[in-house]
Design an enzyme around this catalytic site. Structure first.
Site, PDB file in Angstrom:
ATOM      1  CG  HIS A 147     161.134 -12.515  74.829  1.00 44.58           C
ATOM      2  ND1 HIS A 147     160.523 -11.145  74.889  1.00 44.58           N
ATOM      3  CD2 HIS A 147     160.990 -12.908  75.936  1.00 44.58           C
ATOM      4  CE1 HIS A 147     160.130 -11.071  76.090  1.00 44.58           C
ATOM      5  NE2 HIS A 147     160.457 -11.806  77.000  1.00 44.58           N
ATOM      6  CE  LYS A 155     164.418  -1.313  64.717  1.00 40.85           C
ATOM      7  NZ  LYS A 155     163.278  -1.615  65.603  1.00 40.85           N
ATOM      8  NE  ARG A 156     172.631  -6.353  69.748  1.00 32.91           N
ATOM      9  CZ  ARG A 156     173.258  -6.960  70.472  1.00 32.91           C
ATOM     10  NH1 ARG A 156     172.917  -6.915  71.811  1.00 32.91           N
ATOM     11  NH2 ARG A 156     174.047  -8.127  69.914  1.00 32.91           N
ATOM     12  CE  LYS A 210     166.024  -6.471  66.389  1.00 32.83           C
ATOM     13  NZ  LYS A 210     164.949  -5.833  66.837  1.00 32.83           N
ATOM     14  CB  THR A 232     160.062  -2.198  73.306  1.00 30.96           C
ATOM     15  OG1 THR A 232     161.449  -2.670  73.194  1.00 30.96           O
ATOM     16  CG2 THR A 232     159.377  -3.579  73.656  1.00 30.96           C
ATOM     17  CE  LYS A 292     162.540   1.333  74.234  1.00 26.64           C
ATOM     18  NZ  LYS A 292     163.633   0.845  73.930  1.00 26.64           N
TER      19      LYS A 292
HETATM   20  C1  LIG Z   1     164.104  -0.296  73.440  1.00 27.75           C
HETATM   21  C2  LIG Z   1     165.524  -0.607  73.144  1.00 27.75           C
HETATM   22  C3  LIG Z   1     165.711  -1.782  72.337  1.00 27.75           C
HETATM   23  C4  LIG Z   1     164.853  -2.620  71.470  1.00 27.75           C
HETATM   24  O1  LIG Z   1     164.513  -1.992  70.188  1.00 27.75           O
HETATM   25  P1  LIG Z   1     163.481  -2.763  69.042  1.00 27.75           P
HETATM   26  O2  LIG Z   1     163.472  -1.784  68.244  1.00 27.75           O
HETATM   27  O3  LIG Z   1     162.402  -3.120  69.803  1.00 27.75           O
HETATM   28  O4  LIG Z   1     164.661  -3.818  68.819  1.00 27.75           O
HETATM   29  C5  LIG Z   1     167.046  -1.913  72.189  1.00 27.75           C
HETATM   30  N1  LIG Z   1     167.986  -1.265  72.926  1.00 27.75           N
HETATM   31  C6  LIG Z   1     167.891  -0.280  73.258  1.00 27.75           C
HETATM   32  C7  LIG Z   1     169.016   0.478  74.023  1.00 27.75           C
HETATM   33  C8  LIG Z   1     166.727   0.260  73.711  1.00 27.75           C
HETATM   34  O5  LIG Z   1     166.232   1.237  74.360  1.00 27.75           O
END
Ligand SMILES: *Cc1c(COP(=O)(O)O)cnc(C)c1O
Length: 743
Positions: free
Chosen positions: A297, A482-483, A488, A590, A594
């Site tokens: 990952h 995101k985190r 990022k 991911t 979404k």
């Molecule tokens: C989907 C999701 C992530 C992952 O987000 P990325 O933009 O891919 O890093 C992190 N936290 C939550 C709560 C999510 O639903």
């Protein structure tokens, strides 16, 4: 599942005089009685997912949806005067940090929905990912008591408790089973550590950092604890059913390691087969190679787990011994097959006194996969190049996906209704049907725009309730959720907002469309730079939102405690998705999927799954900018951010705010200044924030211009939404099942 019986049970529930919590328990339990009806799994092969994290989110609505009774249940209780939305206050089951844990949850959902036998193994942490609050713009962390409302969605199985032995203690692993319901009934089995106060610590807290090292010993214990319990259980059940003919083991079991956190499972498997069942080491390795598979990952060096040999030896002497034996065994094979000394070193299980868990996984696994095309290529060319040269057929790509049940059906009933009206309901089980929508049709675009507007209103109402902030109306909603991590580049967005702010103030952006920047992110407790970025963004929010000259045009809101339930609101109500990682660093992402699925356009770099998103939805419907992975690689030596800022006053004006008193002086500003301009644990501006800044601002301004043409922008959004089927985890799981698991 007996639908009528379940609906009758729900109708029988008395509402009057009961607390929300009691009702939550009663309704959930009625569903669980139906969910947990024993169904016999067909004989044959099953896959098992090993993950130290499962970011399940709220189970209530998801399970009612899976049972196919969500709408009826809403009606039944509405008639009784109970709005099922009251359960939105139930805590998320947040037994994960971010993307990796959420992926595990999406995969379980898809496998059950498609009828693949896939069970999960993990840890039942008492406290999930911390609850985040801001005090004076700074993150505070509180324990996340996710069971405050009880845990009606899982069943304790004390009779199936397993013993896990460490040199200095025995820990009991007590399973809790969570049904994952769909075409098949699959199980997520989470182990709780019991036996003594010391033992209980093993499942007390989720390891808070997703990509830094801390609390090493405890972490090793956690990893071994659940891996050993799971492997022990699989082996024991196999022997009970088939005897000791382990040649058969891989024909009924296939294991998927979600990153390296469960690699101790490999060592435990070898230990059991050799010392309990007396197989030769070589034979045990051969069987393991047919059983285990590994998903990588991340290529961040600090996140590639290596454990001190001495540390492992101290608490798990047999396991350390097995891993050392594996090193000798593998070396002999590599030598025989003509690998150079350098290649052998690169692939070593034990090197420099440390066990390299990724190398264990790569050596033993039948298949190794990355999580987006670019990432899988980098694994082959860089991180695991020696192993790739040796066994090219081992390596493959499975681009991540997200379950469209949670991330479209559940979070965006309006968009789902839009599809129903045009396609019937077949698309719900076969998302590719949404590609039939005609994005050029004016009426269709109008209907889609109405859906987006409604989701934006709902998001604004939710944020007002949660944060007490009223979002601008008739504005573009741009989200970076995101985190919080340097790669990022939330810091780059901070700088970009300041650039736009200064230009607005100086009248250089006369036709600027009102814009809201939304952030959601937790920073690991010990990650100073990430926390500094939160503070900086909150400072910027205070400056911008408090400035009467611009605050009807520009707004910055950082929401607190971003989690799955918050994500459901934000992805549905955003116009634009920010995915701006330094190229080569984001394995897949991911969140990008979404947002796309809900009709947000991407402003992003050519990184991770963004590349595939743009390929499917059209580059012309998204806003791609910034250095490519090759460009970044070629820059690595000659780049000097100090010079870079000096020669461009537009950049300098922005970075000066770290020191010039625009914001009150703070340790956080100093930290960000150091990150940008000084050599610290990394080179200055290690993630090329300044290098990509001005192209980023241009991309944001292009969005701002295009948004004025409502039909044009809606079309871009709809092109994204209707080309998102590839990013359903149904596709990803079908690919794992066909190419890796053979189930
Ligand atoms: C989907 C999701 C992530 C992952 O987000 P990325 O933009 O891919 O890093 C992190 N936290 C939550 C709560 C999510 O639903």
């Amino acid at each position: 599942m007996n639908r009528e019986k379940l609906l009758a049970a729900l109708r029988g529930i008395e509402v009057a005089g009961k607390s929300v919590k009691e009702l939550y328990g009663e309704i959930s339990s009625a569903c669980m009685r139906e969910l947990m009806q024993p169904v016999r799994r067909t004989q044959g092969k099953s896959a098992y997912y090993f993950s130290v994290e499962y970011l399940m989110g709220r189970m209530f609505y998801n399970n009612l949806l899976a049972l196919g009774i969500l709408d009826e249940a809403r009606e039944i209780f509405a008639q009784k005067g109970l709005d099922l939305n009251v359960f939105e206050d139930v805590e998320d089951a947040a037994l994960g940090n971010g993307g990796l844990g959420r992926l595990a949850a999406c995969y379980l959902d898809s496998a059950a929905s498609l009828g693949y036998p896939l069970d999960g193994y993990g840890i039942r942490y008492k406290y999930g990912l911390f609850r985040q609050r801001f005090k004076e713009g700074r993150q505070t962390e509180e324990p996340d008591d996710w069971q405050k409302w009880g845990d009606p969605w899982s069943v304790r199985r004390p009779n199936e408790t397993r013993r896990v032995e460490f040199a200095d203690m025995t820990v009991f692993a007590v399973p809790y089973d969570m049904p994952i319901y769909g075409k098949s009934l699959n199980i997520l089995r989470l182990y709780q550590a019991e036996g003594s106060a010391e033992a209980e610590k093993l499942s007390e807290y989720l390891y808070p950092a997703d990509d830094t090292e801390e609390g090493k010993l405890l972490r090793i214990r956690q990893e071994y604890f659940f891996s050993a319990a799971a492997v022990g259980e699989r082996v024991e059940r196999f022997v009970a059913q088939y005897g000791r003919d382990f040649a058969k083991f891989p024909s009924v079991n296939v294991f998927q390691l979600n990153d390296t956190h469960a690699v101790f499972a490999v060592a435990e498997f070898l230990r059991l087969l050799t010392s309990e069942y007396r197989l030769s080491f070589g034979r045990a390795v051969e069987i393991a190679k047919e059983t285990f598979n590994y998903t990588n990952h991340t290529i961040l060096p600090e996140a590639l787990e290596c454990w001190d040999e001495k540390l492992v030896e101290k608490i798990l002497p047999e396991i350390a011994h097995i891993l050392k034996r594996l090193q000798i065994y593998a070396s002999a094979e590599w030598r025989e097959r003509g690998c150079t000394a350098e290649e052998r070193r690169a692939m070593s299980v034990l090197t420099g006194g440390r066990f390299c868990m990724a190398n264990v996984a790569v050596y033993v696994s039948g298949h190794v996969n990355g999580v987006a095309e670019i990432h899988s290529r980098i694994l082959k060319e860089k991180l695991f190049s020696a192993a790739y040269r040796l066994d090219p057929q081992k390596f493959l790509n499975v681009t991540n996906g997200v379950t469209h049940r949670r991330w479209l059906l559940l979070c965006n009933g309006e968009l789902s209704g839009f599809y129903d009206a045009r396609l019937g309901r077949g698309w719900r089980n076969d998302l590719s049907q949404i590609e039939r929508i005609d994005c050029s049709d004016g009426k269709t675009l109008g209907a889609f725009s109405a859906v987006k507007a409604e989701k934006k209103r709902q998001l604004a109402a939710y944020i007002e309730k949660r944060e007490g902030v009223k979002l601008l109306e008739d504005a573009i909603y741009i989200a970076q959720v995101k985190r919080l991590h340097e790669y990022k580049r939330q810091l780059m967005t901070a700088f970009a907002i300041l650039r736009i702010y200064f230009d607005l103030k100086e009248g250089r952006l006369p036709d600027f469309t009102p814009t809201v920047f939304l952030f959601g992110a937790k920073a690991a407790g010990g990650y100073k730079r990430a926390k500094a970025t939160i503070k900086y963004l909150n400072d910027i929010a205070a400056l911008v939102n408090g400035d009467g000259a611009v605050n009807r045009k520009l707004q910055v809101v950082f929401v607190q405690n971003y989690d799955v339930s918050y994500a459901e609101k934000i992805v549905a109500g955003s116009d634009v998705s920010l995915q701006v990682s330094t190229a080569g660093f984001e394995a897949s992402g991911t969140g990008n999927m979404k947002l796309m699925m809900n009709g947000a356009v991407t402003v992003g770099t050519m990184d991770g799954a963004n590349i595939e998103i743009v390929e499917k939805a059209g580059r012309e419907n998204n806003y791609i900018f910034g250095a490519t992975e090759e460009e970044i690689a070629s820059l690595e030596k000659g780049y000097d951010p100090v010079l870079f800022a000096e020669k461009d006053p537009r950049i300098k004006e922005v970075t000066d705010t770290l020191t010039d008193g625009t914001f009150p002086a703070s340790a956080e500003l100093e930290e960000l200044y150091a990150a940008t301009f000084e050599r610290t644990y990394n080179r200055p501006d290690h993630y090329y924030v300044l290098y990509d800044l001005m192209p980023y601002v241009s991309a944001l301004l292009a969005v701002n211009r295009d948004y004025k043409n409502g039909a044009l922008f809606a079309r871009k959004q709809l092109e994204n939404a209707t080309h998102s089927a590839f990013f359903s985890s149904d596709r990803a799981i079908a690919s794992y099942a066909a190419k890796i698991w053979k189930i």
